[in-house]
Structure formats: structure tokens, C-alpha cells
Design a protein around this motif. Structure first.
Motif, PDB file in Angstrom:
ATOM      1  N   UNK A 125       9.010  14.551   4.609  1.00 53.10           N
ATOM      2  CA  UNK A 125       8.626  13.178   4.942  1.00 53.10           C
ATOM      3  C   UNK A 125       7.112  13.085   4.818  1.00 53.10           C
ATOM      4  N   UNK A 126       6.659  12.058   4.109  1.00 52.14           N
ATOM      5  CA  UNK A 126       5.235  11.804   3.981  1.00 52.14           C
ATOM      6  C   UNK A 126       4.922  10.481   4.658  1.00 52.14           C
ATOM      7  N   UNK A 127       4.037  10.528   5.637  1.00 57.48           N
ATOM      8  CA  UNK A 127       3.649   9.333   6.372  1.00 57.48           C
ATOM      9  C   UNK A 127       2.314   8.843   5.850  1.00 57.48           C
ATOM     10  N   UNK A 178       8.939   8.603   1.820  1.00 54.43           N
ATOM     11  CA  UNK A 178       7.580   8.103   2.047  1.00 54.43           C
ATOM     12  C   UNK A 178       7.688   6.808   2.831  1.00 54.43           C
ATOM     13  N   UNK A 179       6.942   6.706   3.915  1.00 58.23           N
ATOM     14  CA  UNK A 179       6.892   5.466   4.682  1.00 58.23           C
ATOM     15  C   UNK A 179       5.572   5.357   5.410  1.00 58.23           C
ATOM     16  N   UNK A 180       5.246   4.141   5.793  1.00 58.08           N
ATOM     17  CA  UNK A 180       3.985   3.884   6.469  1.00 58.08           C
ATOM     18  C   UNK A 180       4.105   4.102   7.960  1.00 58.08           C
ATOM     19  N   UNK A 181       2.954   4.343   8.564  1.00 54.28           N
ATOM     20  CA  UNK A 181       2.899   4.486  10.014  1.00 54.28           C
ATOM     21  C   UNK A 181       1.607   3.857  10.517  1.00 54.28           C
ATOM     22  N   UNK A 210       0.828  -1.208   0.000  1.00 50.89           N
ATOM     23  CA  UNK A 210       0.000   0.000   0.000  1.00 50.89           C
ATOM     24  C   UNK A 210       0.862   1.258   0.000  1.00 50.89           C
ATOM     25  N   UNK A 211       1.892   1.257   0.822  1.00 51.65           N
ATOM     26  CA  UNK A 211       2.786   2.418   0.907  1.00 51.65           C
ATOM     27  C   UNK A 211       3.505   2.611  -0.421  1.00 51.65           C
ATOM     28  N   UNK A 255       8.599   5.858  17.126  1.00 54.24           N
ATOM     29  CA  UNK A 255       8.622   4.797  16.145  1.00 54.24           C
ATOM     30  C   UNK A 255       9.602   5.174  15.052  1.00 54.24           C
ATOM     31  N   UNK A 256       9.763   4.283  14.100  1.00 52.51           N
ATOM     32  CA  UNK A 256      10.629   4.588  12.964  1.00 52.51           C
ATOM     33  C   UNK A 256      10.125   5.830  12.236  1.00 52.51           C
ATOM     34  N   UNK A 257       8.828   5.888  12.012  1.00 54.30           N
ATOM     35  CA  UNK A 257       8.266   7.042  11.304  1.00 54.30           C
ATOM     36  C   UNK A 257       8.565   8.343  12.040  1.00 54.30           C
TER      37      UNK A 257
END
Length: 131
Positions: free
Chosen positions: A126-128, A98-101, A17-18, A113-115
């Protein structure tokens, strides 16, 4: 707008999805997209690290290949996720990560968290993606 995007993913449906959203954004911006997967285990014997990488690599590469992302733009690294992501972004002169959270509340939100770490340490936007 953005010229170089780093997308950090897990080997999961959420990672799909990410990556799909990062890919769409890269297409809209005509940006180069790099995909990375970080394995957090650094204090393991090198042969076990090699095995972990060999287990993850086909799936991560398949996710990228399904979107026609060149395999030269795919990396698997070991270490602290936020450090590896930020280092890769700097080395590629990325202007977006870009990463998921996961939505966390209470004590988990305070711990971080990593995000959160990427958002605080990155030298670019950064886009979460909430998953």
C-alpha cells in the motif's frame, strides 16, 4: 516491480493528485492501472444510490480518460471503502494499492481512517500519498 495497481480516489482535486502519482508509477513499472471511487452510503434506497453514482461517474471517468486509462479499468462501488478497495485488489490480483491520506494528529490519528484500514487489511503493498 509492480504489475497491477489499484488507485482509490475521491472526486476532488486531491483525487487528481493521487491519480497522477499512481499513473506515473504505473508508467514507470509498465503496470496495469485500475481506478476506483467508493461511495460510503450503503443503507440508502437504491434509486438514491443510483443517483449518487450517476453524479460521480462522469467526473471519475473524465479523470481517468485524461490519462488515457481505459474506462473498463474504472469502477464506482458502494460500501465500506477499505473493504471495497481490498476486495478489488484481491479480485484483480493487484500487488499495489495507491490512495491519498490526510495528515491527522491526536485523537483522529488513534481513531483511524480508510488509509489506515486499507494498510492493515490489504494483502499487497500500500502506498499512501500525503495530500
Amino acid at each position: 516491480m509492480y504489475k497491477t495497481i489499484i488507485c482509490a480516489i475521491e472526486n476532488s482535486d486531491e483525487g487528481d493528485q493521487v491519480l497522477a502519482k499512481a499513473y506515473q508509477l504505473a508508467q514507470l513499472c509498465n503496470a496495469k492501472l485500475f481506478v476506483t471511487h467508493i461511495i460510503s452510503y450503503t443503507l440508502l434506497p437504491s434509486d438514491y444510490q443510483k443517483e449518487l453514482k450517476e453524479n460521480a461517474q462522469p467526473a471519475i471517468e473524465a479523470k481517468a480518460a485524461a490519462l488515457d486509462i481505459p474506462l473498463k479499468n474504472v469502477t464506482i462501488k458502494f460500501g465500506k471503502a477499505y473493504e471495497q478497495i481490498c476486495d478489488l485488489a484481491e479480485s484483480k490480483s493487484a500487488d499495489l494499492i495507491v490512495l491519498g491520506t490526510h495528515s491527522k494528529k491526536g485523537l483522529n490519528a488513534l481513531i483511524g481512517s480508510t488509509a489506515n484500514a486499507v494498510a492493515n487489511h490489504a494483502q499487497c503493498d500500500v502506498s499512501l500519498i500525503k495530500i
